[in-house]
Design a protein around this motif. Structure first.
Motif, PDB file in Angstrom:
ATOM      1  N   VAL A 154      18.948  17.804 -27.155  1.00  0.00           N
ATOM      2  CA  VAL A 154      17.917  18.219 -28.121  1.00  0.00           C
ATOM      3  C   VAL A 154      18.399  17.946 -29.549  1.00  0.00           C
ATOM      4  N   ALA A 197      14.094  14.180 -26.406  1.00  0.00           N
ATOM      5  CA  ALA A 197      15.371  14.647 -25.824  1.00  0.00           C
ATOM      6  C   ALA A 197      15.576  14.147 -24.394  1.00  0.00           C
ATOM      7  N   GLU A 245       6.512  19.073 -28.738  1.00  0.00           N
ATOM      8  CA  GLU A 245       6.454  18.113 -27.629  1.00  0.00           C
ATOM      9  C   GLU A 245       7.181  16.821 -27.974  1.00  0.00           C
ATOM     10  N   LEU A 266      14.713  25.285 -29.344  1.00  0.00           N
ATOM     11  CA  LEU A 266      14.227  24.006 -28.800  1.00  0.00           C
ATOM     12  C   LEU A 266      14.963  23.642 -27.514  1.00  0.00           C
ATOM     13  N   ARG A 308      11.103  23.728 -19.692  1.00  0.00           N
ATOM     14  CA  ARG A 308      10.136  22.678 -19.346  1.00  0.00           C
ATOM     15  C   ARG A 308      10.699  21.752 -18.276  1.00  0.00           C
ATOM     16  N   GLU A 309      11.996  21.457 -18.393  1.00  0.00           N
ATOM     17  CA  GLU A 309      12.645  20.577 -17.405  1.00  0.00           C
ATOM     18  C   GLU A 309      12.627  21.216 -16.016  1.00  0.00           C
ATOM     19  N   LEU A 364      10.917  17.498 -27.637  1.00  0.00           N
ATOM     20  CA  LEU A 364      11.331  17.642 -26.229  1.00  0.00           C
ATOM     21  C   LEU A 364      11.236  16.307 -25.493  1.00  0.00           C
ATOM     22  N   ASP A 365      10.166  15.547 -25.772  1.00  0.00           N
ATOM     23  CA  ASP A 365      10.016  14.226 -25.122  1.00  0.00           C
ATOM     24  C   ASP A 365      11.147  13.288 -25.555  1.00  0.00           C
ATOM     25  N   ASN A 369      21.882  20.688 -22.453  1.00  0.00           N
ATOM     26  CA  ASN A 369      20.599  20.309 -23.061  1.00  0.00           C
ATOM     27  C   ASN A 369      20.634  20.450 -24.577  1.00  0.00           C
ATOM     28  N   LEU A 386      13.475  25.792 -24.817  1.00  0.00           N
ATOM     29  CA  LEU A 386      12.175  25.256 -24.366  1.00  0.00           C
ATOM     30  C   LEU A 386      12.376  24.029 -23.490  1.00  0.00           C
ATOM     31  N   PHE A 387      13.303  23.169 -23.890  1.00  0.00           N
ATOM     32  CA  PHE A 387      13.580  21.952 -23.126  1.00  0.00           C
ATOM     33  C   PHE A 387      14.038  22.316 -21.707  1.00  0.00           C
ATOM     34  N   THR A 388      14.950  23.285 -21.638  1.00  0.00           N
ATOM     35  CA  THR A 388      15.510  23.688 -20.337  1.00  0.00           C
ATOM     36  C   THR A 388      14.417  24.244 -19.428  1.00  0.00           C
TER      37      THR A 388
END
Ligand code: CP
Length: 308
Positions: free
Chosen positions: A294, A26, A20, A141, A148-149, A23-24, A290, A144-146
């Motif tokens: 990241v 990023a 988290e 990562l 979550r976004e 990701l936060d 992304n 995951l970022f993509t």
């Protein structure tokens, strides 16, 4: 909250809080790359060296761009043009790079465990940019970022990973990352390309591709590693494509708003059909953007004092 240790060699032992945090971090980094002037002084005076023993388009370039956007200096070393071609070992190469003042070494190597070996050798930070079929943490990562976004969460999502799981470092890191964040991971591919003990990771192997895709929120297609076809792990590319290519018909089995992902490089027409790769559900190009954000976050947290 801070990242434990000076390195990023894999996601196997990462905590959900650490994911988290990355990701936060990023999120504002992505804001920087969307600006006209993509430059902040955060890593001024710091030096990143990329050492790649295997080919790369996305990972190497995005680490270098990430460092430049944060004002770090960058140097790239390709094994073929370095003293590795004269027989120098990985450890000696890395020690020499560190002796010249590198703050972070980004390593891609065909041998599983190579990044960890360097991390235990150098006082500089080491980031694993892919070690054999073991891990590729920054790719996972950015995946995951993509997600979550786009979806606003990771917990409870159904993620189908399709293809050559056996040779895929992306699959392994994705499995650790998604399961740690509470997603359900389903795997499908030719039986010869599914590792025997993979369910110990918490992912579920589906005998039929249709079961993996049914209602999935994310469909992550892996590159079929054509260079390994000589090993006879599947009959032919044509057969593979017939059984496992993600095309419009198969994608329809997933949730209507499912995200279609691929780490690249893609074999169009083999593991993914061109119409869905370029279709409305595809986030493949956004994954690449992304990836820069990241990697900026990782550099900031590891060498920018960001975690402290
Ligand atoms: N996804 C990925 O690792 O791509 P490259 O091999 O181009 O770096």
């Amino acid at each position: 909250m801070e990242l434990r240790g000076k390195d990023m060699v894999g996601l196997r032992n990462i905590t959900s809080q650490e994911i988290e945090l990355i990701l936060d971090t990023a999120v504002p980094m992505k804001g920087i790359i969307n600006r006209q002037i993509k430059k902040v002084p955060t890593l001024r005076g710091r030096t990143l060296v990329t050492v790649f023993y295997e080919a790369s388009t996305r990972t190497r370039t995005s680490f270098e761009l990430a460092a430049k956007y944060l004002s770090a200096d960058t140097v790239g070393i390709a094994a073929a043009t370095s003293s590795v071609s004269k027989g120098e070992s990985l450890k000696d190469t890395a020690r020499n790079i560190a002796a010249m003042g590198a703050d972070v070494v980004v390593l891609r190597h065909p041998m599983a465990g190579a990044a960890e070996l360097l991390a235990n050798t150098l006082s500089a930070s080491v980031i694993n940019a892919g070690d054999g079929a073991h891990e590729h943490p920054s790719q996972a990562l950015l995946d995951l970022f993509t997600v979550r976004e786009k979806k606003g969460r990771l917990d409870g999502l159904k993620v189908a990973i399709i293809g050559d799981i056996l040779h895929s470092r992306v699959a392994r890191s994705d499995i650790w990352g998604y399961t740690r964040m509470g997603a359900e991971v389903r795997l499908a591919g030719p039986a010869t390309l599914i590792p025997k003990d993979i369910e110990k990771t918490g992912a579920r192997v589906c005998g039929k591709i249709e079961d993996a895709l049914a209602g999935a929120d994310v469909v992550n297609v892996l590159r079929i590693q054509t260079e390994r076809q000589q090993q006879g792990l599947f009959p032919s590319l044509r057969e593979y494509s017939r059984m496992f290519c993600i095309n419009r018909e198969r994608l329809r089995l997933a949730a209507p708003d499912a995200l279609l992902m691929h780490p690249g490089p893609m074999n169009r027409g083999i593991e993914i059909s061109p119409d869905v790769a370029d279709g409305l559900q595809s986030v493949i190009t956004e994954q690449v953007t992304n990836g820069v954000a990241v990697r900026m976050a990782l550099l900031y947290l590891l060498i920018g004092g960001g975690a402290r």
